[in-house]
Design an enzyme around this catalytic site. Structure first.
Site, mmCIF file in Angstrom:
data_model
loop_
_atom_site.group_PDB
_atom_site.id
_atom_site.type_symbol
_atom_site.label_atom_id
_atom_site.label_comp_id
_atom_site.label_asym_id
_atom_site.label_seq_id
_atom_site.Cartn_x
_atom_site.Cartn_y
_atom_site.Cartn_z
ATOM 1 N N ASN A 8 0.836 -1.199 0.000
ATOM 2 C CA ASN A 8 0.000 0.000 0.000
ATOM 3 C C ASN A 8 0.872 1.251 0.000
ATOM 4 O O ASN A 8 0.367 2.364 0.012
ATOM 5 C CB ASN A 8 -0.923 0.019 1.224
ATOM 6 C CG ASN A 8 -2.101 -0.915 1.041
ATOM 7 O OD1 ASN A 8 -2.775 -0.884 0.020
ATOM 8 N ND2 ASN A 8 -2.344 -1.769 2.027
ATOM 9 N N ASN A 11 5.229 5.065 -2.349
ATOM 10 C CA ASN A 11 6.651 5.362 -2.568
ATOM 11 C C ASN A 11 7.401 4.106 -3.009
ATOM 12 O O ASN A 11 8.211 4.149 -3.931
ATOM 13 C CB ASN A 11 7.287 5.938 -1.297
ATOM 14 C CG ASN A 11 6.776 7.320 -0.976
ATOM 15 O OD1 ASN A 11 6.816 8.212 -1.810
ATOM 16 N ND2 ASN A 11 6.267 7.493 0.227
ATOM 17 N N LYS A 12 7.121 2.991 -2.345
ATOM 18 C CA LYS A 12 7.749 1.721 -2.736
ATOM 19 C C LYS A 12 7.328 1.335 -4.152
ATOM 20 O O LYS A 12 8.145 0.897 -4.949
ATOM 21 C CB LYS A 12 7.328 0.589 -1.784
ATOM 22 C CG LYS A 12 8.070 0.523 -0.493
ATOM 23 C CD LYS A 12 7.636 -0.729 0.249
ATOM 24 C CE LYS A 12 8.203 -0.793 1.632
ATOM 25 N NZ LYS A 12 7.782 -2.010 2.341
ATOM 26 N N ASP A 68 9.372 -6.811 2.492
ATOM 27 C CA ASP A 68 9.415 -6.212 3.818
ATOM 28 C C ASP A 68 10.825 -5.687 3.977
ATOM 29 O O ASP A 68 11.796 -6.290 3.490
ATOM 30 C CB ASP A 68 9.060 -7.215 4.922
ATOM 31 C CG ASP A 68 8.693 -6.495 6.227
ATOM 32 O OD1 ASP A 68 8.084 -5.408 6.158
ATOM 33 O OD2 ASP A 68 9.025 -7.010 7.309
ATOM 34 N N THR A 69 10.925 -4.553 4.618
ATOM 35 C CA THR A 69 12.209 -3.892 4.787
ATOM 36 C C THR A 69 12.373 -3.504 6.242
ATOM 37 O O THR A 69 11.412 -3.111 6.894
ATOM 38 C CB THR A 69 12.284 -2.626 3.904
ATOM 39 O OG1 THR A 69 12.214 -3.025 2.538
ATOM 40 C CG2 THR A 69 13.572 -1.857 4.136
ATOM 41 N N TYR A 150 13.257 6.154 6.799
ATOM 42 C CA TYR A 150 14.481 6.583 7.485
ATOM 43 C C TYR A 150 15.506 7.220 6.540
ATOM 44 O O TYR A 150 16.618 7.512 6.952
ATOM 45 C CB TYR A 150 15.126 5.379 8.185
ATOM 46 C CG TYR A 150 14.313 4.798 9.311
ATOM 47 C CD1 TYR A 150 14.450 5.263 10.611
ATOM 48 C CD2 TYR A 150 13.401 3.775 9.075
ATOM 49 C CE1 TYR A 150 13.707 4.728 11.654
ATOM 50 C CE2 TYR A 150 12.644 3.230 10.104
ATOM 51 C CZ TYR A 150 12.802 3.713 11.389
ATOM 52 O OH TYR A 150 12.064 3.178 12.417
ATOM 53 N N HIS A 176 19.053 -1.163 -0.896
ATOM 54 C CA HIS A 176 18.584 -2.492 -0.525
ATOM 55 C C HIS A 176 17.432 -2.976 -1.406
ATOM 56 O O HIS A 176 17.451 -4.092 -1.903
ATOM 57 C CB HIS A 176 18.156 -2.484 0.941
ATOM 58 C CG HIS A 176 17.279 -1.305 1.278
ATOM 59 N ND1 HIS A 176 17.747 -0.003 1.274
ATOM 60 C CD2 HIS A 176 15.968 -1.207 1.586
ATOM 61 C CE1 HIS A 176 16.771 0.817 1.586
ATOM 62 N NE2 HIS A 176 15.671 0.116 1.775
#
Length: 191
Positions: A8, A11-12, A68-69, A150, A176
């Protein structure tokens, strides 16, 4: 080929869309009518990525991938890790998360950290994972206007600017998520 990116986070989605080959149609959760929060109840980054991909496949029937990060800070026993998005609480506020992290590092000289992304691909009845890691350190204050999460306090090794100060192009090359997506794309090209 159609693939759902189970996120959702717009940005990703934007970051990943530019990396996926044109012959793969990338669908968002909105595109498939998924408006609920996809469960993330595992205690590892890998576990959450797999859980999200399996949820979409089972509930909506689409081949998909999920990521997932987490940000792992050495001096804080690899916190916030799997709890990165909710580090300062369920409101998932990036500024609150960064402020808490900077406060927790205030008296620490070791500021080494790494971002870790795991992508779980659920395709043709199989689940495969791809991991991208970017080593760096946490700055003492926020810098930059780009990126999200971050990014304003993370500086990759060998760089003088934070992720929030470099271009999306550059971030995708060294970051990453870009590394994990590159592995995903290489795998998809072999099919």
């Amino acid at each position: 080929m159609k693939l759902v990116f189970a996120t959702n986070n717009l940005n990703k989605l934007k970051e990943v869309q530019v990396l996926i080959p044109e012959h793969i149609q990338l669908l968002s959760l909105q595109d498939i009518g998924c408006h609920e929060d996809v469960p993330e109840t595992q205690n590892t980054i890998e576990g959450n990525a797999i859980q999200k991909a399996e949820y979409i496949k089972k509930k909506y029937g689409y081949d998909c991938f999920a990521d997932d990060t987490g940000l792992e800070v050495e001096a804080l026993n690899n916190e916030p890790g799997v709890y990165s998005a909710r580090y300062a609480g369920e409101q998932r506020d990036a500024n609150d998360n960064m402020n808490l992290l900077l406060e927790n590092l205030r008296d620490k000289s070791n500021r080494q950290a790494k971002f870790k992304t795991v992508i779980a691909l659920h395709l043709n009845g199989e689940v495969k994972t791809f991991t991208g890691i970017c080593e760096g350190n946490i700055t003492e204050e926020k810098h930059g206007e780009h990126g999200f999460g971050y990014d304003p306090i993370f500086k990759a090794n060998g760089y003088t600017q934070t992720f929030a100060e470099i271009s999306l192009d550059e971030k995708n090359k060294i970051g990453h998520r870009g590394k994990a997506v590159k592995q995903l794309v290489e795998h998809l090209m072999t099919l």
